[in-house]
Scaffold this active site. Structure first.
Site, PDB file in Angstrom:
ATOM      1  N   GLN A 193       2.037  -5.930  -3.175  1.00 22.93           N
ATOM      2  CA  GLN A 193       2.242  -6.143  -1.760  1.00 22.93           C
ATOM      3  C   GLN A 193       3.761  -5.368  -1.590  1.00 22.93           C
ATOM      4  O   GLN A 193       4.055  -4.310  -2.239  1.00 22.93           O
ATOM      5  CB  GLN A 193       2.448  -7.457  -1.215  1.00 22.93           C
ATOM      6  CG  GLN A 193       1.148  -8.040  -1.032  1.00 22.93           C
ATOM      7  CD  GLN A 193       0.592  -8.623  -2.312  1.00 22.93           C
ATOM      8  OE1 GLN A 193       1.424  -9.421  -2.947  1.00 22.93           O
ATOM      9  NE2 GLN A 193      -0.645  -8.460  -2.551  1.00 22.93           N
ATOM     10  N   LYS A 239       2.168   2.480  -4.969  1.00 26.04           N
ATOM     11  CA  LYS A 239       2.988   1.934  -6.094  1.00 26.04           C
ATOM     12  C   LYS A 239       2.061   2.090  -7.353  1.00 26.04           C
ATOM     13  O   LYS A 239       2.432   2.253  -8.332  1.00 26.04           O
ATOM     14  CB  LYS A 239       3.217   0.425  -6.064  1.00 26.04           C
ATOM     15  CG  LYS A 239       4.192   0.063  -5.020  1.00 26.04           C
ATOM     16  CD  LYS A 239       4.364  -1.515  -5.029  1.00 26.04           C
ATOM     17  CE  LYS A 239       3.099  -2.348  -4.656  1.00 26.04           C
ATOM     18  NZ  LYS A 239       2.773  -2.090  -3.308  1.00 26.04           N
ATOM     19  N   ASP A 290       0.702  -1.217  -0.113  1.00 26.73           N
ATOM     20  CA  ASP A 290      -0.122  -0.072   0.159  1.00 26.73           C
ATOM     21  C   ASP A 290       0.878   1.283   0.134  1.00 26.73           C
ATOM     22  O   ASP A 290       0.560   2.358   0.605  1.00 26.73           O
ATOM     23  CB  ASP A 290      -0.718   0.105   1.193  1.00 26.73           C
ATOM     24  CG  ASP A 290      -1.627  -1.154   1.128  1.00 26.73           C
ATOM     25  OD1 ASP A 290      -2.302  -1.722   0.475  1.00 26.73           O
ATOM     26  OD2 ASP A 290      -1.658  -1.575   2.550  1.00 26.73           O
ATOM     27  N   GLY A 318      -4.800  -4.673  -4.737  1.00 21.04           N
ATOM     28  CA  GLY A 318      -5.899  -3.597  -5.324  1.00 21.04           C
ATOM     29  C   GLY A 318      -5.346  -2.378  -5.435  1.00 21.04           C
ATOM     30  O   GLY A 318      -4.581  -1.959  -4.677  1.00 21.04           O
ATOM     31  N   HIS A 319      -5.436  -2.166  -6.741  1.00 18.20           N
ATOM     32  CA  HIS A 319      -5.461  -0.513  -6.861  1.00 18.20           C
ATOM     33  C   HIS A 319      -6.680   0.251  -7.419  1.00 18.20           C
ATOM     34  O   HIS A 319      -7.269  -0.335  -8.144  1.00 18.20           O
ATOM     35  CB  HIS A 319      -4.087  -0.330  -7.590  1.00 18.20           C
ATOM     36  CG  HIS A 319      -3.924  -0.932  -8.850  1.00 18.20           C
ATOM     37  ND1 HIS A 319      -3.084  -2.069  -8.907  1.00 18.20           N
ATOM     38  CD2 HIS A 319      -4.334  -0.824 -10.178  1.00 18.20           C
ATOM     39  CE1 HIS A 319      -3.021  -2.333 -10.168  1.00 18.20           C
ATOM     40  NE2 HIS A 319      -3.879  -1.731 -10.745  1.00 18.20           N
TER      41      HIS A 319
END
Ligand code: IMP
Length: 447
Positions: free
Chosen positions: A223, A16, A13, A40-41
């Site tokens: 991650q 990135k 988180d 997730g983004h």
């Protein structure tokens, strides 16, 4: 021409998504190399916000090939939902390629992940419950289903019948859960297979071909370093290798082909899930960072734990990843603070240590040794060059760069693309500063 790996330098988180999006503009190919739908983004397209878990955000650039590499684990149901979302927005997904040898997350993986977490009680890891650990466990146990197995209906029927009957014993006897119906799962996955088939190829060959043609390749880690199965805070880690070394194994590319490693770190620290976190802030300050940084997980919506920047972790991430330069994100979250602390070393049972411990038990005993710096107390969100920054913010950046012995090439001050200071070209500019033979450090942040 450059082949670049982008990794998270903390517990994931780190932002990135924004940095890979920035770098994707000059990439011809973007490759995701590990993890699954635990990542997730959030992306905003045509005013609509949606979440991607597996498809690299490079998909928004029609001329960029997007590859999901062999080191990932693929949940076809979620991947297809992502493809559908993009289709609804008229975004082409023809340039998405999926590795034949990536492993597939099955319904029993999700059930076992959730049930085993419950069974662990106070020893739980705090997983995302998406079946990631059990999918990688089957890969190691050599009972996994790979994408190429999905593509072979007769073989798949046979393989899944055996596997589901085997997993049903675990579901029923160990976890008191109802068994899965093998035929139902087989039909469901055969349907998924047809939908994914046009995207499935030998991606290692595609990447090798792109390298030979001197195309720019961006390897995108999910991650972060401290969630790495081998180098993170085991057992409170994910089941793959987010570190830079994972990019080679997770795509089928040799290490000699990599030109650069860029690490991404927040200007403070966050963590989701269980496990020690020496610089964690429990009280009002933690809440403030959480609110200002909107620290809630994209995948599970869980509130992230927040704390001060930990330079011991930073130095460790620089070393483990062979990081050339760093992108520091969310500096603006610190804008209101009177003073800012940075952990420079740990106190372990009365001894000072500047090194990250290998044991989680020892890590749990680490007490942060802080250096306190003055805050700047003005908004930085509109700063576009280092000269625009208040002196105290600049001093903070220099202090971090010197502590971690890595140049800071990008500073991010908000979610939008333009809220960014490019200190130096991260791809062709700085390399990691090595000490001179006499021990003096090279310049780490050009001001
Ligand atoms: P798993 O990957 O679902 O098995 O979860 C293992 C650990 O990694 C848990 O602490 C999760 O919270 C953490 N984790 C997994 N994916 C992410 C991520 O994308 N960001 C932050 N933490 C993550």
């Amino acid at each position: 021409m450059a082949n670049v790996i982008v990794i998270g330098a903390q517990w994931g988180d780190e932002g990135k998504g924004k940095i890979t999006d920035l770098l994707s503009r000059s990439a011809d190919v973007v490759v995701r190399y590990q993890g699954g739908v635990n990542a997730g983004h959030t992306i905003v397209v045509k005013g609509q916000t949606f979440k991607l878990h597996l498809i690299p955000s490079g998909i928004l650039y029609p001329n960029t090939d997007c590859i999901i590499g062999c080191g990932t684990v693929i949940d076809p149901q979620i991947l297809i939902a992502e493809l559908d979302q993009l289709k609804e927005l008229n975004i082409s997904t023809d340039h998405l390629l999926i590795s034949e040898t990536a492993h597939v997350t099955m319904p029993y993986h999700r059930l076992i992940d959730q049930a085993s977490e419950e069974r662990r009680g106070s020893y739980k890891i705090g997983t995302t419950g998406r079946g990631i650990g059990p999918t990688y466990a089957d890969k190691s146990e050599r009972t996994g289903i790979r994408v190429l197995d999905l593509m072979n209906p007769d073989g798949l029927r046979e393989q899944l019948e055996w596997t589901i009957n085997y997993k049903n014993v675990i579901l029923e006897k160990l976890y008191n859960l109802p068994p899965l119906d093998p035929q139902e799962v087989i039909e469901q996955y055969l349907g998924y297979a047809e939908r994914l088939r046009p995207h499935v190829v030998d991606t290692s060959l595609k990447i090798s071909d792109a390298i030979q043609r001197r195309r720019n390749i961006l390897f995108e880690g999910a991650q972060g370093t401290l969630l790495d199965l081998d180098h993170g805070t085991y057992p409170y880690v994910t089941s793959s290798n987010p570190v830079a070394g994972g990019a080679c194994v997770g795509t089928g590319v040799g290490p000699t082909m990599i030109d650069r490693v860029i690490g991404v770190s927040k200007a403070y620290t966050t963590r989701v899930g269980e496990g020690p976190f020496p610089t964690e802030l429990d009280g009002e300050l933690g809440e403030l960072l959480c609110d200002r940084g909107a620290e809630f997980g994209t995948t599970t919506g869980r509130k992230r734990r927040c704390g001060w920047f930990d330079a011991v972790i930073g130095r460790y991430a620089v070393r483990i990843n062979g990081m050339d330069c760093m992108a520091l994100t969310k500096l603006d979250v610190l804008d209101e603070l009177e003073e800012i602390k940075v952990c420079v070393a740990y106190d372990i049972d009365g001894d000072r240590s500047e090194h990250f411990p290998t044991s989680s038990r020892q890590f749990a005993r680490c007490r942060p040794i802080y250096k306190t710096l003055p805050g700047w107390k003005v908004s930085t969100t509109n700063c576009r060059t280092l000269e625009d920054l208040p002196q105290a913010a600049l001093d903070y950046l220099k202090f971090l760069a010197e502590l971690m012995e890595v140049p800071i090439a990008i500073v991010s001050l908000g979610a939008s693309r333009d809220q960014t200071i490019i200190v130096e070209d991260p791809i062709h500019g700085p390399k990691r500063a090595l000490l001179h033979p006499d021990g003096t450090p090279a310049t780490l942040l050009s001001a």
